[in-house]
Design a protein around this motif. Structure first.
Motif, PDB file in Angstrom:
ATOM      1  N   SER A 315      60.468   6.843   1.095  1.00 40.73           N
ATOM      2  CA  SER A 315      61.523   6.750   1.910  1.00 40.73           C
ATOM      3  C   SER A 315      62.606   7.835   2.346  1.00 40.73           C
ATOM      4  CB  SER A 315      61.756   5.400   3.335  1.00 40.73           C
ATOM      5  OG  SER A 315      63.130   5.242   1.574  1.00 40.73           O
ATOM      6  N   PHE A 316      62.957   8.179   3.233  1.00 41.08           N
ATOM      7  CA  PHE A 316      64.264   9.555   2.712  1.00 41.08           C
ATOM      8  C   PHE A 316      65.163   8.915   3.629  1.00 41.08           C
ATOM      9  CE2 PHE A 316      62.156  13.462   2.288  1.00 41.08           C
ATOM     10  CZ  PHE A 316      62.877  13.768   0.650  1.00 41.08           C
ATOM     11  N   TYR A 317      66.864   9.360   2.878  1.00 43.57           N
ATOM     12  CA  TYR A 317      68.017   8.959   3.936  1.00 43.57           C
ATOM     13  C   TYR A 317      68.698  10.190   3.783  1.00 43.57           C
ATOM     14  CZ  TYR A 317      72.036   7.627   6.650  1.00 43.57           C
ATOM     15  OH  TYR A 317      72.979   6.877   6.799  1.00 43.57           O
ATOM     16  N   GLN A 318      68.269  10.685   4.509  1.00 40.81           N
ATOM     17  CA  GLN A 318      69.598  11.995   3.900  1.00 40.81           C
ATOM     18  C   GLN A 318      68.604  12.870   3.232  1.00 40.81           C
ATOM     19  OE1 GLN A 318      73.575  12.408   5.053  1.00 40.81           O
ATOM     20  NE2 GLN A 318      72.904  11.338   7.273  1.00 40.81           N
ATOM     21  N   HIS A 319      70.369  12.650   2.083  1.00 41.68           N
ATOM     22  CA  HIS A 319      69.540  13.430   0.449  1.00 41.68           C
ATOM     23  C   HIS A 319      69.043  12.669  -0.085  1.00 41.68           C
ATOM     24  CE1 HIS A 319      73.406  13.255  -0.622  1.00 41.68           C
ATOM     25  NE2 HIS A 319      73.392  13.010  -1.079  1.00 41.68           N
ATOM     26  N   ILE A 320      69.311  11.280  -0.107  1.00 38.28           N
ATOM     27  CA  ILE A 320      68.390  10.142  -1.174  1.00 38.28           C
ATOM     28  C   ILE A 320      67.128   9.780  -0.383  1.00 38.28           C
ATOM     29  CG2 ILE A 320      69.205   7.689  -1.529  1.00 38.28           C
ATOM     30  CD1 ILE A 320      71.144   9.944  -2.979  1.00 38.28           C
ATOM     31  N   ILE A 321      66.312   9.791  -1.899  1.00 33.87           N
ATOM     32  CA  ILE A 321      64.964   9.757  -1.520  1.00 33.87           C
ATOM     33  C   ILE A 321      64.482   8.140  -2.184  1.00 33.87           C
ATOM     34  CG2 ILE A 321      64.594  10.983  -3.603  1.00 33.87           C
ATOM     35  CD1 ILE A 321      61.307  11.181  -1.228  1.00 33.87           C
ATOM     36  N   THR A 322      63.880   7.189  -1.423  1.00 31.08           N
ATOM     37  CA  THR A 322      63.965   5.658  -2.521  1.00 31.08           C
ATOM     38  C   THR A 322      62.069   6.207  -2.825  1.00 31.08           C
ATOM     39  OG1 THR A 322      65.595   4.022  -1.105  1.00 31.08           O
ATOM     40  CG2 THR A 322      63.986   3.126  -2.454  1.00 31.08           C
ATOM     41  N   VAL A 323      62.177   5.314  -3.523  1.00 31.23           N
ATOM     42  CA  VAL A 323      60.557   6.012  -4.739  1.00 31.23           C
ATOM     43  C   VAL A 323      60.526   3.564  -4.485  1.00 31.23           C
ATOM     44  CG1 VAL A 323      59.438   6.668  -5.945  1.00 31.23           C
ATOM     45  CG2 VAL A 323      61.273   7.799  -5.524  1.00 31.23           C
ATOM     46  N   GLY A 324      59.412   3.783  -4.597  1.00 30.68           N
ATOM     47  CA  GLY A 324      58.679   2.335  -4.810  1.00 30.68           C
ATOM     48  C   GLY A 324      57.710   2.588  -5.970  1.00 30.68           C
ATOM     49  N   THR A 325      57.761   1.911  -6.896  1.00 30.11           N
ATOM     50  CA  THR A 325      56.274   2.561  -7.945  1.00 30.11           C
ATOM     51  C   THR A 325      55.148   0.637  -8.017  1.00 30.11           C
ATOM     52  OG1 THR A 325      57.493   0.770 -10.136  1.00 30.11           O
ATOM     53  CG2 THR A 325      58.103   3.119  -9.197  1.00 30.11           C
ATOM     54  N   GLY A 326      54.276   1.197  -8.385  1.00 34.04           N
ATOM     55  CA  GLY A 326      53.567   0.798  -9.153  1.00 34.04           C
ATOM     56  C   GLY A 326      54.006  -0.679  -9.807  1.00 34.04           C
ATOM     57  N   GLN A 327      55.215  -0.215 -10.520  1.00 32.22           N
ATOM     58  CA  GLN A 327      55.564  -1.235 -11.854  1.00 32.22           C
ATOM     59  C   GLN A 327      56.517  -2.406 -11.209  1.00 32.22           C
ATOM     60  OE1 GLN A 327      53.444  -1.718 -14.447  1.00 32.22           O
ATOM     61  NE2 GLN A 327      54.741  -1.659 -15.289  1.00 32.22           N
ATOM     62  N   GLY A 328      56.194  -2.336  -9.581  1.00 32.59           N
ATOM     63  CA  GLY A 328      57.631  -3.656  -9.217  1.00 32.59           C
ATOM     64  C   GLY A 328      58.662  -2.598  -9.157  1.00 32.59           C
ATOM     65  N   SER A 329      59.264  -2.280  -9.191  1.00 33.79           N
ATOM     66  CA  SER A 329      60.979  -1.236  -9.180  1.00 33.79           C
ATOM     67  C   SER A 329      61.244  -0.361  -7.719  1.00 33.79           C
ATOM     68  CB  SER A 329      60.706  -0.707 -10.833  1.00 33.79           C
ATOM     69  OG  SER A 329      60.134   0.777 -10.943  1.00 33.79           O
ATOM     70  N   LEU A 330      61.872   0.024  -8.301  1.00 33.20           N
ATOM     71  CA  LEU A 330      62.618   0.588  -6.711  1.00 33.20           C
ATOM     72  C   LEU A 330      64.133   1.776  -7.652  1.00 33.20           C
ATOM     73  CD1 LEU A 330      63.425  -1.747  -3.573  1.00 33.20           C
ATOM     74  CD2 LEU A 330      61.449   0.158  -3.622  1.00 33.20           C
ATOM     75  N   LEU A 331      63.696   3.046  -6.844  1.00 35.39           N
ATOM     76  CA  LEU A 331      64.175   3.660  -7.627  1.00 35.39           C
ATOM     77  C   LEU A 331      64.458   5.046  -6.617  1.00 35.39           C
ATOM     78  CD1 LEU A 331      61.821   5.398 -10.678  1.00 35.39           C
ATOM     79  CD2 LEU A 331      63.430   3.626 -10.848  1.00 35.39           C
ATOM     80  N   PHE A 332      66.099   5.028  -7.102  1.00 36.17           N
ATOM     81  CA  PHE A 332      66.863   5.770  -5.607  1.00 36.17           C
ATOM     82  C   PHE A 332      66.976   7.715  -6.624  1.00 36.17           C
ATOM     83  CE2 PHE A 332      67.438   1.929  -5.765  1.00 36.17           C
ATOM     84  CZ  PHE A 332      67.266   1.328  -4.441  1.00 36.17           C
ATOM     85  N   TYR A 333      66.635   8.702  -6.104  1.00 33.09           N
ATOM     86  CA  TYR A 333      66.747   9.865  -6.459  1.00 33.09           C
ATOM     87  C   TYR A 333      67.290  10.950  -5.656  1.00 33.09           C
ATOM     88  CZ  TYR A 333      65.491  14.180  -8.554  1.00 33.09           C
ATOM     89  OH  TYR A 333      65.417  15.335  -9.117  1.00 33.09           O
ATOM     90  N   ASP A 334      68.860  11.533  -5.888  1.00 33.88           N
ATOM     91  CA  ASP A 334      69.391  12.091  -5.500  1.00 33.88           C
ATOM     92  C   ASP A 334      68.967  13.659  -5.228  1.00 33.88           C
ATOM     93  OD1 ASP A 334      71.407  14.436  -4.592  1.00 33.88           O
ATOM     94  OD2 ASP A 334      73.047  12.603  -4.818  1.00 33.88           O
ATOM     95  N   ILE A 335      68.322  14.292  -4.069  1.00 36.09           N
ATOM     96  CA  ILE A 335      67.970  15.616  -4.309  1.00 36.09           C
ATOM     97  C   ILE A 335      68.730  16.569  -4.681  1.00 36.09           C
ATOM     98  CG2 ILE A 335      66.504  17.502  -3.408  1.00 36.09           C
ATOM     99  CD1 ILE A 335      65.137  15.458  -1.358  1.00 36.09           C
ATOM    100  N   ARG A 336      69.683  16.918  -4.178  1.00 33.00           N
ATOM    101  CA  ARG A 336      71.340  17.431  -4.479  1.00 33.00           C
ATOM    102  C   ARG A 336      71.760  17.387  -5.635  1.00 33.00           C
ATOM    103  NH1 ARG A 336      76.348  15.973  -1.613  1.00 33.00           N
ATOM    104  NH2 ARG A 336      76.173  14.374  -2.728  1.00 33.00           N
ATOM    105  N   ALA A 337      71.263  16.448  -6.284  1.00 29.60           N
ATOM    106  CA  ALA A 337      72.070  16.073  -7.629  1.00 29.60           C
ATOM    107  C   ALA A 337      71.540  16.105  -8.753  1.00 29.60           C
ATOM    108  CB  ALA A 337      72.518  15.195  -7.907  1.00 29.60           C
ATOM    109  N   GLN A 338      69.448  16.563  -8.549  1.00 27.16           N
ATOM    110  CA  GLN A 338      68.378  17.022  -9.211  1.00 27.16           C
ATOM    111  C   GLN A 338      68.670  15.364  -9.929  1.00 27.16           C
ATOM    112  OE1 GLN A 338      67.743  21.155 -10.395  1.00 27.16           O
ATOM    113  NE2 GLN A 338      69.991  20.990  -9.365  1.00 27.16           N
TER     114      GLN A 338
END
Length: 421
Positions: A315-338
């Motif tokens: 899911s996107f919220y502006q430039h932050i993308i939330t990633v749900g994985t197959g290992q039961g964890s959520l990660l948060f990636y900032d596209i602007r900061a790479q």
């Protein structure tokens, strides 16, 4: 960019060549939210409360109806709604049932659920997972069933183009455009006096288009995910043969281009960011970013780094993308900061240089797993099995996050659902 009908591109990973960021007040608000996420204090404050779903098997989709109520789908046929802040659930009638003897049919499961922009209609699968079922909100009364001349296999994805037009994608390799007649849901719902069941309309798609066959994998055109760009009136679709397809969505669907994805295994989720005009595709090991208007993609794919179990929800919220994985964890990636958002040591000032901490990760609870013969014989009775996070959705006004899924192996029976706040 010149775009001819049916044009085919090949997308290859490339290095980052520029910054992508939010501007103005929206960017300031997001930076404030991201700062709260980055801090160790915020990470500790993100408390999880697991929701008991009994013996239901694998939740694949979810939506917030409002600030306190949500709906979610699981592999067994039951569309359940309830307060997202409590364990209670209320069964919504299956829309494929009508007066007379109940139709015996195998349970295949439902994989998609979407609200229209005004949150007055909810589209999902029917008891027959090939059918599109539409419910009226907030009553959740069945309105219509798209079961005539539609899909011949399970519906895996749904996207609304407007309050009355929806598109569905199926394992049969087709996308179908459906238009809901306002007269169907403008009046009160009629009921059968003898059976106590609601009356609903049967509709057929206005257009059905096939995903083009790829020479590399012509038999695997299953549509797994859809995302709609309201700004450009375009629909993105991901198929399991490793392609991204773009359609112009008006009264019919016209294919604009097809792009070979750089990572072709298990492309099962797709999301779109209007602000950045950017699609994101989740695969077995990476998230790939696509701007269909640029032949050369300038944002490098990110690796999920979760043991190759795959990206299962995005899911996107502006430039932050939330990633749900197959290992039961959520990660948060900032596209602007790479980079992934990171925790910081609580004792260190936020402005201290060189004190970047660990990657911010929310690890979900154990959920429920059926300890049946298959679990014992094929998985050695493993005590804990991580849950794939097939779905997550935010309630931004109250800063809540609903997350759900179940065990990744198809043979294992189990579920997980939790509310983070």
């Amino acid at each position: 960019m010149g775009r001819n009908m049916g044009e085919e591109w090949v997308l290859r990973p490339s290095s980052w060549t520029g910054a992508v960021g939010a501007r103005g007040r929206a960017g300031s608000r997001l930076r404030g939210r991201a700062a709260r996420l980055r801090g160790a204090e915020a990470a500790r404050a993100a408390a999880e409360r697991e929701l008991a779903l009994g013996t239901l098997n694998k939740v694949f989709a979810s939506q917030w109806l409002n600030a306190r109520r949500g709906v979610r789908h699981q592999v067994q046929h039951a569309l359940r709604g309830g307060r997202a802040v409590g364990p209670d659930h209320a069964l919504i009638p299956g829309s494929d049932r009508g007066p007379g003897p109940a139709r015996a049919s195998p349970i295949f499961g439902i994989h998609a659920i979407q609200l229209n922009p005004s949150k007055t209609l909810l589209a999902t699968g029917g008891e027959n997972p090939n059918s599109l079922a539409v419910y009226q909100l907030p009553t959740l009364d069945p309105v219509c069933l798209g079961d005539r001349h539609g899909h011949k296999d399970w519906i895996f994805a749904i996207a609304w183009m407007s309050d009355t037009v929806a598109v569905s994608g199926s394992r049969d390799g087709t996308v179908a455009l459906w238009r809901m007649d306002p007269d169907v849901f403008s009046g009160s719902i009629a009921w059968h006096n003898d059976a106590g069941l609601p009356v609903y309309a049967h509709i057929r798609p206005r257009d059905v288009e096939a995903i083009p066959r790829a020479s590399t994998n012509p038999g695997n055109r299953k549509v797994r995910a859809l995302a709609f760009s309201g700004k450009n009136q375009e629909l993105g679709a991901v198929s399991l043969d490793g392609y991204f397809h773009l359609w112009k969505a008006r009264s019919t669907l016209s294919r604009l281009l097809s792009i070979r994805l750089p990572y072709c295994r298990e492309n099962v989720c797709l999301t779109y960011c209007d602000e950045l005009s950017l699609f994101a595709v989740g695969s077995q090991s990476h998230v790939s970013f696509l701007d269909p208007r640029q032949r050369q993609q300038n944002i490098r794919p990110l690796c999920s780094r979760e043991g190759g179990t795959g990206v299962r929800s995005l899911s996107f919220y502006q430039h932050i993308i939330t990633v749900g994985t197959g290992q039961g964890s959520l990660l948060f990636y900032d596209i602007r900061a790479q980079k992934f958002l990171e925790e910081r040591a609580s004792a260190s000032p936020p402005s201290s240089p060189g004190l970047a901490g660990r990657k911010l990760k929310l690890t979900c609870g154990r959920g429920w797993l059926n300890h049946d013969d298959l679990w014992v014989n094929y998985f050695g009775g493993i005590g804990e099995f991580p849950n794939a996070l097939y779905t997550h959705c935010y309630n931004w006004p109250e800063m809540k996050l609903f997350v759900a899924g179940g065990p990744l192996p198809s043979g294992l029976h189990g579920n997980y659902a939790g509310l983070w706040s």
